[in-house]
Motif scaffolding. Structure first.
Motif, PDB file in Angstrom:
ATOM      1  N   PHE A  51      22.592  -0.479  64.026  1.00 22.07           N
ATOM      2  CA  PHE A  51      23.215  -1.731  63.595  1.00 22.07           C
ATOM      3  C   PHE A  51      24.529  -1.977  64.322  1.00 22.07           C
ATOM      4  N   GLY A  52      25.457  -1.028  64.207  1.00 23.86           N
ATOM      5  CA  GLY A  52      26.722  -1.188  64.893  1.00 23.86           C
ATOM      6  C   GLY A  52      27.809  -0.318  64.304  1.00 23.86           C
ATOM      7  N   SER A  53      29.024  -0.519  64.796  1.00 22.40           N
ATOM      8  CA  SER A  53      30.174   0.279  64.386  1.00 22.40           C
ATOM      9  C   SER A  53      31.275  -0.618  63.859  1.00 22.40           C
ATOM     10  N   PHE A  54      31.818  -0.234  62.716  1.00 26.88           N
ATOM     11  CA  PHE A  54      33.013  -0.876  62.179  1.00 26.88           C
ATOM     12  C   PHE A  54      34.169   0.002  62.637  1.00 26.88           C
ATOM     13  N   VAL A  55      35.019  -0.515  63.520  1.00 26.69           N
ATOM     14  CA  VAL A  55      36.077   0.301  64.111  1.00 26.69           C
ATOM     15  C   VAL A  55      37.450  -0.300  63.850  1.00 26.69           C
ATOM     16  N   VAL A  56      38.439   0.591  63.853  1.00 28.79           N
ATOM     17  CA  VAL A  56      39.829   0.191  63.698  1.00 28.79           C
ATOM     18  C   VAL A  56      40.439   0.215  65.095  1.00 28.79           C
ATOM     19  N   LYS A  57      40.944  -0.931  65.560  1.00 28.30           N
ATOM     20  CA  LYS A  57      41.548  -1.024  66.883  1.00 28.30           C
ATOM     21  C   LYS A  57      43.062  -1.101  66.767  1.00 28.30           C
ATOM     22  N   LYS A  58      43.728  -0.420  67.674  1.00 33.50           N
ATOM     23  CA  LYS A  58      45.183  -0.415  67.701  1.00 33.50           C
ATOM     24  C   LYS A  58      45.662  -1.476  68.692  1.00 33.50           C
ATOM     25  N   ARG A  59      46.524  -2.360  68.230  1.00 27.63           N
ATOM     26  CA  ARG A  59      47.123  -3.381  69.081  1.00 27.63           C
ATOM     27  C   ARG A  59      48.544  -2.932  69.409  1.00 27.63           C
ATOM     28  N   ALA A  60      48.886  -2.950  70.668  1.00 26.58           N
ATOM     29  CA  ALA A  60      50.198  -2.503  71.113  1.00 26.58           C
ATOM     30  C   ALA A  60      51.286  -3.524  70.764  1.00 26.58           C
ATOM     31  N   LYS A  61      52.506  -3.047  70.711  1.00 23.06           N
ATOM     32  CA  LYS A  61      53.658  -3.926  70.489  1.00 23.06           C
ATOM     33  C   LYS A  61      53.757  -4.891  71.669  1.00 23.06           C
ATOM     34  N   LYS A  62      54.068  -6.163  71.379  1.00 18.92           N
ATOM     35  CA  LYS A  62      54.189  -7.136  72.474  1.00 18.92           C
ATOM     36  C   LYS A  62      55.195  -8.216  72.116  1.00 18.92           C
ATOM     37  N   THR A  63      55.624  -8.923  73.135  1.00 17.61           N
ATOM     38  CA  THR A  63      56.539 -10.046  72.965  1.00 17.61           C
ATOM     39  C   THR A  63      55.755 -11.332  73.159  1.00 17.61           C
ATOM     40  N   ALA A  64      55.880 -12.245  72.206  1.00 19.97           N
ATOM     41  CA  ALA A  64      55.195 -13.535  72.281  1.00 19.97           C
ATOM     42  C   ALA A  64      56.248 -14.640  72.260  1.00 19.97           C
ATOM     43  N   ARG A  65      55.824 -15.871  72.496  1.00 16.02           N
ATOM     44  CA  ARG A  65      56.742 -16.997  72.509  1.00 16.02           C
ATOM     45  C   ARG A  65      56.398 -17.976  71.403  1.00 16.02           C
ATOM     46  N   ASN A  66      57.441 -18.436  70.693  1.00 16.05           N
ATOM     47  CA  ASN A  66      57.292 -19.527  69.739  1.00 16.05           C
ATOM     48  C   ASN A  66      57.611 -20.792  70.535  1.00 16.05           C
ATOM     49  N   ILE A  67      56.611 -21.531  70.916  1.00 17.04           N
ATOM     50  CA  ILE A  67      56.777 -22.676  71.810  1.00 17.04           C
ATOM     51  C   ILE A  67      57.631 -23.776  71.170  1.00 17.04           C
ATOM     52  N   SER A  68      57.449 -24.018  69.882  1.00 25.31           N
ATOM     53  CA  SER A  68      58.193 -25.105  69.241  1.00 25.31           C
ATOM     54  C   SER A  68      59.695 -24.846  69.189  1.00 25.31           C
ATOM     55  N   LYS A  69      60.095 -23.589  69.021  1.00 30.04           N
ATOM     56  CA  LYS A  69      61.521 -23.259  68.962  1.00 30.04           C
ATOM     57  C   LYS A  69      62.036 -22.637  70.254  1.00 30.04           C
ATOM     58  N   ASN A  70      61.119 -22.361  71.199  1.00 30.81           N
ATOM     59  CA  ASN A  70      61.454 -21.745  72.482  1.00 30.81           C
ATOM     60  C   ASN A  70      62.204 -20.422  72.279  1.00 30.81           C
ATOM     61  N   THR A  71      61.643 -19.584  71.412  1.00 30.43           N
ATOM     62  CA  THR A  71      62.242 -18.276  71.152  1.00 30.43           C
ATOM     63  C   THR A  71      61.197 -17.180  71.344  1.00 30.43           C
ATOM     64  N   ALA A  72      61.680 -15.971  71.598  1.00 34.17           N
ATOM     65  CA  ALA A  72      60.789 -14.819  71.732  1.00 34.17           C
ATOM     66  C   ALA A  72      60.566 -14.188  70.363  1.00 34.17           C
ATOM     67  N   ILE A  73      59.352 -13.751  70.131  1.00 30.28           N
ATOM     68  CA  ILE A  73      58.984 -13.082  68.885  1.00 30.28           C
ATOM     69  C   ILE A  73      58.405 -11.718  69.255  1.00 30.28           C
ATOM     70  N   ILE A  74      58.875 -10.686  68.616  1.00 30.98           N
ATOM     71  CA  ILE A  74      58.327  -9.356  68.865  1.00 30.98           C
ATOM     72  C   ILE A  74      57.266  -9.082  67.803  1.00 30.98           C
ATOM     73  N   ILE A  75      56.055  -8.846  68.258  1.00 36.44           N
ATOM     74  CA  ILE A  75      54.951  -8.505  67.364  1.00 36.44           C
ATOM     75  C   ILE A  75      54.807  -6.990  67.400  1.00 36.44           C
ATOM     76  N   PRO A  76      55.020  -6.320  66.276  1.00 36.78           N
ATOM     77  CA  PRO A  76      54.968  -4.856  66.270  1.00 36.78           C
ATOM     78  C   PRO A  76      53.544  -4.328  66.462  1.00 36.78           C
ATOM     79  N   GLU A  77      53.475  -3.040  66.787  1.00 36.38           N
ATOM     80  CA  GLU A  77      52.191  -2.370  66.892  1.00 36.38           C
ATOM     81  C   GLU A  77      51.476  -2.482  65.543  1.00 36.38           C
ATOM     82  N   HIS A  78      50.164  -2.778  65.585  1.00 35.78           N
ATOM     83  CA  HIS A  78      49.409  -2.913  64.351  1.00 35.78           C
ATOM     84  C   HIS A  78      47.937  -2.592  64.596  1.00 35.78           C
ATOM     85  N   PHE A  79      47.205  -2.474  63.498  1.00 39.22           N
ATOM     86  CA  PHE A  79      45.785  -2.150  63.566  1.00 39.22           C
ATOM     87  C   PHE A  79      44.961  -3.314  63.025  1.00 39.22           C
TER      88      PHE A  79
END
Length: 100
Positions: free
Chosen positions: A47-75
């Motif tokens: 059938f398949g696998s239910f897996v937990v994936k790790k997302r690395a910390k990254k910097t994103a942009r809030n376009i409406s406010k033109n600011t940087a947002i840090i998204i922490p590491e998460h699963f």
């Protein structure tokens, strides 16, 4: 197909009461959820696998406010279908069409 329809079909095909089928399905999903919350992957052969994936910390942009947002590491939860399952879906007889 909804969960209720799946439960009704399983009940019809197996002769098991709908209440018992519903309890079994709910127990399966509860085991999958609690396993994934604790960081374990769940493998269902064919059938398949239910897996937990790790997302690395990254910097994103809030376009409406033109600011940087840090998204922490998460699963995040993810599902990877088995090759045999993918092949059956690919070659299966599709009767319904979806809107694009």
């Amino acid at each position: 197909m909804t969960k209720a329809e799946i439960i009704a079909e399983i009940s019809t095909k197996t002769g098991i009461e709908k209440v018992d089928v519903q309890e079994t399905v709910e127990a399966f999903f509860k085991v999958v959820k609690t396993s994934m919350v604790s960081g374990e992957n769940v493998y269902v052969r064919g059938f398949g696998s239910f897996v937990v994936k790790k997302r690395a910390k990254k910097t994103a942009r809030n376009i409406s406010k033109n600011t940087a947002i840090i998204i922490p590491e998460h699963f995040v939860p993810s599902f990877k279908p088995a090759k045999t399952f993918v092949e059956k879906v690919r070659t299966g007889n599709k009767t319904k069409t979806t809107k694009a």
